[in-house]
Design a protein around this motif. Structure first.
Motif, PDB file in Angstrom:
ATOM      1  N   VAL A 178       0.803  -1.086   0.017  1.00  0.00           N
ATOM      2  CA  VAL A 178      -0.185   0.149  -0.063  1.00  0.00           C
ATOM      3  C   VAL A 178       0.902   1.473   0.085  1.00  0.00           C
ATOM      4  N   SER A 179       0.446   2.329  -0.950  1.00  0.00           N
ATOM      5  CA  SER A 179       1.145   3.369  -0.793  1.00  0.00           C
ATOM      6  C   SER A 179       0.306   4.352   0.034  1.00  0.00           C
ATOM      7  N   PRO A 180       0.843   5.137   1.016  1.00  0.00           N
ATOM      8  CA  PRO A 180       0.096   5.977   1.584  1.00  0.00           C
ATOM      9  C   PRO A 180      -0.328   7.324   1.148  1.00  0.00           C
ATOM     10  N   ASP A 181       0.087   7.568  -0.171  1.00  0.00           N
ATOM     11  CA  ASP A 181      -0.356   8.582  -0.887  1.00  0.00           C
ATOM     12  C   ASP A 181       0.120   8.490  -2.438  1.00  0.00           C
ATOM     13  N   VAL A 182      -0.697   9.422  -3.435  1.00  0.00           N
ATOM     14  CA  VAL A 182      -0.307   8.945  -4.635  1.00  0.00           C
ATOM     15  C   VAL A 182       1.031   9.374  -5.087  1.00  0.00           C
ATOM     16  N   GLY A 183       1.836  10.111  -4.334  1.00  0.00           N
ATOM     17  CA  GLY A 183       3.180  10.601  -4.628  1.00  0.00           C
ATOM     18  C   GLY A 183       4.212   9.686  -4.434  1.00  0.00           C
ATOM     19  N   GLY A 184       3.630   8.261  -3.565  1.00  0.00           N
ATOM     20  CA  GLY A 184       4.683   7.573  -3.128  1.00  0.00           C
ATOM     21  C   GLY A 184       4.439   6.135  -3.983  1.00  0.00           C
ATOM     22  N   VAL A 185       3.666   6.299  -4.856  1.00  0.00           N
ATOM     23  CA  VAL A 185       3.299   5.122  -5.742  1.00  0.00           C
ATOM     24  C   VAL A 185       4.364   4.310  -6.407  1.00  0.00           C
ATOM     25  N   ALA A 186       5.439   4.959  -6.974  1.00  0.00           N
ATOM     26  CA  ALA A 186       6.612   4.498  -7.544  1.00  0.00           C
ATOM     27  C   ALA A 186       7.226   3.517  -6.622  1.00  0.00           C
ATOM     28  N   ARG A 187       7.675   4.482  -5.401  1.00  0.00           N
ATOM     29  CA  ARG A 187       8.558   3.480  -4.201  1.00  0.00           C
ATOM     30  C   ARG A 187       7.390   2.257  -3.867  1.00  0.00           C
ATOM     31  N   ALA A 188       6.245   2.291  -3.514  1.00  0.00           N
ATOM     32  CA  ALA A 188       5.458   1.207  -3.255  1.00  0.00           C
ATOM     33  C   ALA A 188       5.519   0.060  -4.309  1.00  0.00           C
ATOM     34  N   ARG A 189       5.255   0.607  -5.701  1.00  0.00           N
ATOM     35  CA  ARG A 189       5.454  -0.568  -6.842  1.00  0.00           C
ATOM     36  C   ARG A 189       6.510  -1.132  -6.969  1.00  0.00           C
ATOM     37  N   ASP A 190       7.547  -0.525  -6.483  1.00  0.00           N
ATOM     38  CA  ASP A 190       8.934  -1.123  -6.669  1.00  0.00           C
ATOM     39  C   ASP A 190       8.816  -2.256  -5.723  1.00  0.00           C
ATOM     40  N   LEU A 191       8.649  -2.035  -4.555  1.00  0.00           N
ATOM     41  CA  LEU A 191       8.877  -3.275  -3.556  1.00  0.00           C
ATOM     42  C   LEU A 191       7.584  -4.286  -3.914  1.00  0.00           C
ATOM     43  N   ALA A 192       6.536  -3.784  -4.604  1.00  0.00           N
ATOM     44  CA  ALA A 192       5.349  -4.764  -5.052  1.00  0.00           C
ATOM     45  C   ALA A 192       5.850  -5.750  -6.176  1.00  0.00           C
ATOM     46  N   GLN A 193       6.672  -5.296  -7.126  1.00  0.00           N
ATOM     47  CA  GLN A 193       7.158  -5.977  -8.123  1.00  0.00           C
ATOM     48  C   GLN A 193       8.381  -6.826  -7.620  1.00  0.00           C
ATOM     49  N   ARG A 194       8.970  -6.650  -6.584  1.00  0.00           N
ATOM     50  CA  ARG A 194       9.877  -7.563  -6.105  1.00  0.00           C
ATOM     51  C   ARG A 194       9.378  -8.607  -5.503  1.00  0.00           C
ATOM     52  N   ILE A 195       8.380  -8.526  -4.888  1.00  0.00           N
ATOM     53  CA  ILE A 195       7.704  -9.438  -4.003  1.00  0.00           C
ATOM     54  C   ILE A 195       6.398 -10.414  -4.580  1.00  0.00           C
ATOM     55  N   GLY A 196       6.069  -9.894  -5.799  1.00  0.00           N
ATOM     56  CA  GLY A 196       5.186 -10.473  -6.619  1.00  0.00           C
ATOM     57  C   GLY A 196       3.916 -10.037  -5.797  1.00  0.00           C
ATOM     58  N   ALA A 197       3.592  -8.923  -5.464  1.00  0.00           N
ATOM     59  CA  ALA A 197       2.222  -8.618  -4.705  1.00  0.00           C
ATOM     60  C   ALA A 197       1.441  -7.665  -5.192  1.00  0.00           C
ATOM     61  N   PRO A 198       0.097  -7.555  -5.133  1.00  0.00           N
ATOM     62  CA  PRO A 198      -0.689  -6.582  -5.833  1.00  0.00           C
ATOM     63  C   PRO A 198      -0.487  -4.914  -5.123  1.00  0.00           C
ATOM     64  N   LEU A 199      -0.891  -3.956  -5.497  1.00  0.00           N
ATOM     65  CA  LEU A 199      -0.764  -2.677  -5.032  1.00  0.00           C
ATOM     66  C   LEU A 199      -1.966  -2.044  -5.007  1.00  0.00           C
ATOM     67  N   SER A 200      -2.037  -1.167  -3.662  1.00  0.00           N
ATOM     68  CA  SER A 200      -3.291  -0.661  -3.485  1.00  0.00           C
ATOM     69  C   SER A 200      -2.811   1.284  -3.034  1.00  0.00           C
ATOM     70  N   ILE A 201      -3.694   2.024  -3.008  1.00  0.00           N
ATOM     71  CA  ILE A 201      -3.180   3.153  -2.841  1.00  0.00           C
ATOM     72  C   ILE A 201      -4.246   3.850  -1.576  1.00  0.00           C
ATOM     73  N   VAL A 202      -3.876   4.560  -0.698  1.00  0.00           N
ATOM     74  CA  VAL A 202      -4.457   5.266   0.330  1.00  0.00           C
ATOM     75  C   VAL A 202      -4.191   6.746  -0.208  1.00  0.00           C
ATOM     76  N   ASP A 203      -5.578   7.277  -0.787  1.00  0.00           N
ATOM     77  CA  ASP A 203      -5.669   8.577  -1.451  1.00  0.00           C
ATOM     78  C   ASP A 203      -5.941   9.634  -0.266  1.00  0.00           C
ATOM     79  N   LYS A 204      -5.410  10.684   0.192  1.00  0.00           N
ATOM     80  CA  LYS A 204      -5.507  11.576   1.243  1.00  0.00           C
ATOM     81  C   LYS A 204      -5.833  13.019   0.892  1.00  0.00           C
ATOM     82  N   ARG A 205      -6.639  13.675   1.429  1.00  0.00           N
ATOM     83  CA  ARG A 205      -6.861  15.070   1.417  1.00  0.00           C
ATOM     84  C   ARG A 205      -6.798  15.718   2.630  1.00  0.00           C
ATOM     85  N   ARG A 206      -5.842  16.633   2.393  1.00  0.00           N
ATOM     86  CA  ARG A 206      -5.479  17.602   3.573  1.00  0.00           C
ATOM     87  C   ARG A 206      -6.458  18.776   3.638  1.00  0.00           C
TER      88      ARG A 206
END
Length: 338
Positions: A178-206
């Motif tokens: 899970v990426s805690p925001d849209v801006g961190g998707v690339a970092r989360a996707r990198d780990l997801a690809q390494r371990i073969g896991a799906p990806l989700s995103i928490v969209d936050k509005r301040r």
């Protein structure tokens, strides 16, 4: 061109335990003792920083290990003063090993009449005589372009991948990154690809700075072991709220993998009371006693990777092999053995 000099490591006060561990790992790899250069890094009564190096460093390949963590200004000045002392002592080359690069969150002008402090800090580092920087998980990768010297940015994702595959062995089918925001998707996707896991995103509005007004989960996390991935955890307010939202959306467990544990203010207390099962951080920032005592905070080591990166830099070989978790596995043998 063969190396005729040995790598020498010197440390400030920001994270001396990490520096000592890196030195031990380098000794293991080289089959000969690599110790920290004998020096004193002290403060005068008015807070001025004073450095004295007790060993001859003329013509040596020097590596300064010093994260610029809290207190950021003091630790940054230690780095600069150590570099100046080494340059004036005729060191052949000075490399700054900065596990946590402070001021990285000030990488752009977010509004009118604000500084780009990450650029200012990079200028100071270059002017101090440092010729190369080795760091881990820069908050914004474009910071590498702020320097007019080589910058090697290592990644925690390979270490985290080894940790996940070790601790979730037999349950990998349930894991979701899970990426805690849209801006961190690339970092989360990198780990997801390494371990073969799906990806989700928490969209936050301040609603206003420092306050999260609303969070929405993008993706189905029901009955999943969710792994929140980010580079910095500071006060942990957003992180703990994201964990709560994931649990409310049916997640089985929530774990977090965050590279730099800044953990200021009420962070440790929040984490200890949160719905997160575990927060995994690295030792780029020296953990406080409160962090070490917290039952749901676990610390993974970066010393094996930094030791190998320093040796590769000294040898003139590539550090890009350390981007692959499969290549890192032998370095972490005994920690994540199957």
């Amino acid at each position: 061109m063969p190396n005729l000099i040995e790598p020498k490591l010197i440390s400030g006060n920001a994270n001396r335990p990490l520096a000592e561990t890196v030195a031990r790992r380098m000794s293991m790899h080289r089959g000969m003792e690599v110790g920290l250069v004998d020096a004193r890094v002290e403060r005068f009564n008015d807070g001025e920083i004073f450095v004295e190096v007790f060993e001859n460093v003329r013509g040596e390949d020097m590596f300064i290990l010093q994260p610029t963590s809290n207190p950021a200004n003091d630790n940054l000045m230690e780095l600069l003063v150590i570099a100046d002392a080494l340059r004036r002592s005729s060191a052949a080359r000075i490399t700054a090993v900065i596990p946590y690069f402070g001021y990285a969150r000030q990488d752009r002008r977010s509004k009118a009449r604000t500084p780009i402090t990450a650029k200012l800090v990079s200028n100071m580092i270059v002017e101090a005589g440092i010729e190369r920087v080795l760091t881990l998980d820069l908050h914004a990768t474009q910071i590498q372009g702020f320097f007019d010297i080589p910058v090697d940015n290592l990644y925690a994702a390979p270490i985290f991948a080894l940790d996940v595959m070790h601790h979730f062995k037999g349950n990998m089918d349930d894991v979701m990154v899970v990426s805690p925001d849209v801006g961190g998707v690339a970092r989360a996707r990198d780990l997801a690809q390494r371990i073969g896991a799906p990806l989700s995103i928490v969209d936050k509005r301040r609603g206003k700075p420092g306050e999260v007004a609303e969070m929405t989960v993008i993706g189905d996390v029901k009955d999943r072991r969710c792994l929140i991935v980010d580079d910095i955890v500071d006060t942990a307010g957003t992180l703990c709220k994201a964990a709560d939202v994931l649990m409310e959306n049916g997640a089985k467990e929530v774990h977090s993998y965050i590279t730099h544990g800044v953990l200021s203010g009420p962070a440790v207390e929040r984490i200890s009371k949160s719905s997160m099962k575990n927060l995994v951080i690295t030792d780029t920032i020296q953990p406080t006693e409160a962090v070490k005592a917290c039952k749901n905070i676990r610390i993974v080591r970066t010393a094996p990777m930094f030791a190998q990166a320093i040796l590769n830099t000294w040898n003139g070989t590539s550090v890009s092999s350390l981007f692959d978790h499969k290549a890192l596995k032998p370095i972490y043998e005994g920690t994540y053995s199957s």
